[in-house]
Structure formats: C-alpha cells, structure tokens
Design an enzyme around this catalytic site. Structure first.
Site, short mmCIF file in Angstrom:
data_model
loop_
_atom_site.label_atom_id
_atom_site.label_comp_id
_atom_site.label_asym_id
_atom_site.label_seq_id
_atom_site.Cartn_x
_atom_site.Cartn_y
_atom_site.Cartn_z
CG MET A 154 42.78 -16.75 41.45
SD MET A 154 44.43 -16.95 41.16
CE MET A 154 44.79 -15.42 40.16
CD GLU A 155 35.00 -13.26 38.16
OE1 GLU A 155 35.81 -12.19 38.34
OE2 GLU A 155 34.33 -13.05 37.17
CD GLN A 167 34.44 -18.32 46.48
OE1 GLN A 167 34.60 -17.37 45.55
NE2 GLN A 167 35.41 -18.28 47.61
CB CYS A 171 34.83 -10.68 45.68
SG CYS A 171 35.11 -9.90 43.99
CE LYS A 195 40.16 -16.97 49.14
NZ LYS A 195 40.22 -15.84 48.66
CG ASN A 237 44.80 -16.92 50.34
OD1 ASN A 237 44.05 -15.98 50.15
ND2 ASN A 237 45.37 -17.40 49.47
NE ARG A 250 48.13 -12.84 44.07
CZ ARG A 250 48.66 -11.88 44.66
NH1 ARG A 250 48.87 -10.60 44.11
NH2 ARG A 250 48.68 -11.85 45.92
C1 LIG Z 1 42.27 -12.50 39.36
C2 LIG Z 1 41.77 -13.16 40.68
C3 LIG Z 1 40.53 -13.47 40.96
C4 LIG Z 1 40.28 -13.83 42.00
N1 LIG Z 1 38.90 -14.46 42.20
C5 LIG Z 1 38.54 -14.92 43.66
C6 LIG Z 1 37.14 -15.48 43.61
O1 LIG Z 1 36.37 -15.86 42.89
N2 LIG Z 1 36.91 -16.12 44.99
C7 LIG Z 1 37.57 -15.86 46.10
O2 LIG Z 1 37.35 -16.13 47.21
N3 LIG Z 1 38.75 -15.16 45.97
C8 LIG Z 1 39.30 -14.75 44.81
N4 LIG Z 1 40.45 -14.08 44.41
C9 LIG Z 1 41.40 -13.89 45.76
C10 LIG Z 1 42.34 -15.09 45.89
O3 LIG Z 1 41.54 -16.39 45.91
C11 LIG Z 1 43.35 -15.01 46.88
O4 LIG Z 1 42.64 -15.12 48.29
C12 LIG Z 1 44.44 -13.87 46.66
O5 LIG Z 1 44.69 -13.89 45.31
C13 LIG Z 1 45.44 -14.02 47.70
O6 LIG Z 1 46.11 -15.20 47.40
P1 LIG Z 1 47.45 -15.37 46.57
O7 LIG Z 1 48.43 -14.59 47.04
O8 LIG Z 1 47.92 -16.82 46.81
O9 LIG Z 1 47.11 -15.06 45.30
C14 LIG Z 1 40.99 -13.76 43.16
C15 LIG Z 1 42.38 -13.10 43.17
C16 LIG Z 1 42.70 -12.80 41.71
C17 LIG Z 1 43.87 -12.52 41.73
#
Ligand SMILES: Cc1cc2nc3c(=O)[nH]c(=O)nc-3n(C[C@H](O)[C@H](O)[C@H](O)COP(=O)(O)O)c2cc1C
Length: 333
Positions: free
Chosen positions: A17-18, A77, A107, A148, A208, A233
């Site tokens: 999560m960036e 990543q 992304c 991913k 996921n 999240r």
């Molecule tokens: C604020 C935010 C930042 C994220 N940054 C990345 C990232 O850097 N690389 C990535 O592959 N996915 C990123 N994601 C996606 C998450 O890794 C994940 O796939 C997505 O939130 C769904 O999973 P969850 O419902 O468990 O949150 C980001 C999601 C959020 C909400």
C-alpha cells in the site's frame, strides 16, 4: 470451483500500500504476527538506472536480509512498462539486497497509468508477459519473481489472458486483486474469477480484495479454493486479522486485540516516525491509519475526532495518553 482446503493453515500476505504501509508499519504488523510475506510499496521504474538509495528508502529491510525485524521476508515491488528498464532495475534491486521481486500490474492511479505503468498494462497481455520475462531473465534463478494483477483495465474480460501472460513470462506466483481498474475499490470484489485463474494456472495464486473478517476469509477460500491470501486495508483495520484467521483454521480459541492494545501499536508508530516527517505533517500517518482502524474499532473514530484538527505534539500526545490509559470515553463524556 471449490476445493477442500478446510483446516489448512493458509499463507498470509501483507498487501503493498503505497504511502500507507511503510517499513515501520511492516515492522509493527509483522511483530503482531501471522504474516508470512510482506510486500513493499512500488518502486517506480522509468528509463533510468535507479540508485541503490531509492530501493533502500522504500525497503530499508534490504540492509537486514530483506526481512522485517520480526523475521518476515519482504518482497520488493517494481512498477513500470518498459521490459528492459524493469530488467535492469530488478537486477540492481537484487544487487542492493532484494531477495524477491514483485511486479505491479494493478495500480489504478492516473499519474501512474499515464506514464505507462500499473493497471494500464493489462490492456496488452503480451506486454505483461514481456515484462515478467525480462525481469525473470535478469535476476538469478533463486530470486522469485512474482506478479500482482487486477482482473482487467476497462472491464474484467482480460483476466485469464493476463494471468496466463504472467505465468508464461515466468512468474513463480500470481496475486490477483479481484477487480478491474475501472472497478476501483468499490465493493464487491469478484473472487469467483480468482477461482478460475487458480484452476487454470500451475503456479500458486494469491487471493486479494475485500477480505475484511474471518467470515469473509472463509467465504473467499470457499469461492477461490486458494491457500494463500493477501490483506491490505483489512490488515490496517484489524492488525491481528492474520492471527484470527490462523486460530480459526487451527480450530483454536483466540481473543482479538483490544482497542488499547491496538492504540499501543499506534503509539509505537507515532514515536518511531515523529522525527521522520516535517513538523507540519505531525500526526498525519496516525490519522491515516485511524481511518482504516475505525472500520474495525469504534474507539478509533472517537480518537480520530479528538486529534483530527491538531498538528502539534502536545494535544496529540495527550489524546494518546487518554487512549492508552483507557480514560478517553470518560473525558469525552
Ligand atoms: C492506499 C493504497 C495504496 C496501494 N498501493 C499499492 C501498491 O503500491 N502496490 C500494489 O500492488 N497495490 C497497491 N494497492 C492495492 C492493494 O495492494 C490491494 O490490492 C487492494 O487494496 C485490495 O486489497 P484489500 O481489500 O485487502 O485492501 C494499494 C491500495 C491502497 C488502498
């Protein structure tokens, strides 16, 4: 579609999560326990050869065997659309200490997609394959290269083409966020597609998206048949969700973390990061985490209300003290 995986302890991944899950958060979450693999925020790759410090900034764990202090492996990543540049920089990341490379094809951010990275690549599965293949060839065989993806860009129709492209390129594992780019983060997540991908691919598939509770984990496992799951999240909303899931799968009793225990973790985060960000941002990362925690703990909402307008240490720390001592409600009342 379903597969009997009941009672198996799943592999549990922290989702990247960036701007949210940095190395401090990884250290705290992995210390709580139950996580098998962490993944860094993405490192953006364009046409340049990135210096070592770029990898180290996003992944200081590179200097410690690419593991969190609790000993959980961290994958680095990368995100980018140019196979040669991705290959060169993956090799540089490995030289800087990376033990596994994950490739971001999910992304949805406009700025990222406009510069040819992330989910926009899902419109061209051959590009996904070329990028994975180039990175795979550029790093030693013992370094896992994983990918991913989302289910597609405009719609979900390309999910299988992209999943196969990642496998054909040589990915050793595929995490699937069960939405298209256009789906954004809106519920629902379409877990059934993950089940189809798992059945079609020979490599392990990590499920996921929107697995917020033990009950949702149970349903996601039944729908996908996966034995590996990734939490983003939801991990911030319930930092001990991995432990809850493990206890459930082992048939053991488990008492979820109390709000006070969670507040102590947040305090730890505050203390380790308070010097790191400019003073005007003091407390921002805490407020950001609270936005997720309030989904799991009503107390987090009240704490957020108490500190949301503050940027100075004194009122934020006083509010923390009330949370940690359990006197917040009395004072607020
Ligand atoms: C604020 C935010 C930042 C994220 N940054 C990345 C990232 O850097 N690389 C990535 O592959 N996915 C990123 N994601 C996606 C998450 O890794 C994940 O796939 C997505 O939130 C769904 O999973 P969850 O419902 O468990 O949150 C980001 C999601 C959020 C909400």
């Amino acid at each position: 579609m379903t597969r009997e995986t009941q009672n198996l302890i799943p592999r549990i991944y922290q989702a990247p999560m960036e701007g949210v899950i940095d190395h401090h958060v990884r250290a705290l979450l992995s210390a709580i326990g139950g996580i098998d693999i962490c993944v860094t925020e993405f490192v953006r790759v364009t046409h340049t050869r990135l210096p070592r410090r770029v990898f180290q900034r996003l992944c200081p764990e590179l200097d410690a065997g690419a593991e969190t202090p609790a000993g959980v492996p961290v994958r680095l990543q990368l995100l980018g659309g140019n196979p040669e540049a991705m290959a060169v920089n993956a090799a540089r990341a490995v030289a800087a200490g990376a033990k596994a490379i994950d490739l971001n094809f999910g992304c949805p951010a406009k700025s990222v997609n406009n510069s040819d990275g992330g989910a926009c690549l899902l419109q061209s599965p051959h590009r996904v394959e070329a990028i994975v293949g180039a990175v795979r060839s550029a790093v030693p065989a013992e370094i896992p290269v994983t990918a991913k993806i989302r289910l597609g860009y405009q719609d979900r129709s390309s999910y299988m083409d992209n999943a196969r492209a990642a496998e054909n390129g040589g990915a050793s594992e595929l995490a699937v966020h069960a939405r298209s780019k256009v789906d954004g983060y809106r519920p629902p997540a379409y877990w059934e597609y993950i089940g189809e991908i798992r059945e079609a691919l020979a490599i392990p598939v990590v499920a996921n998206g929107d697995i917020w509770t033990v009950e949702e984990f149970r349903r996601c496992r039944a729908v996908t048949g996966c034995d590996a799951f990734m939490f983003g999240r939801s991990l911030l909303a319930r930092p001990d969700l991995p432990l809850q899931i493990r206890a459930f799968c082992a048939g053991e009793a488990y008492e979820p973390m109390t709000w006070q225990q969670v507040a102590a973790v947040l305090w730890d985060y505050y203390c380790t990061t308070r010097e790191e960000y400019p003073a005007k941002y003091l407390g921002n990362r805490i407020k950001q985490w609270l936005a997720y925690l309030k989904l799991g703990y009503p107390e987090a909402q009240r704490f957020f209300e108490e500190i949301k307008r503050h940027r100075e240490a004194a009122p934020i720390e006083a509010a923390f003290a009330r949370q940690l001592s359990g006197t917040s409600d009395t004072i607020a009342a």
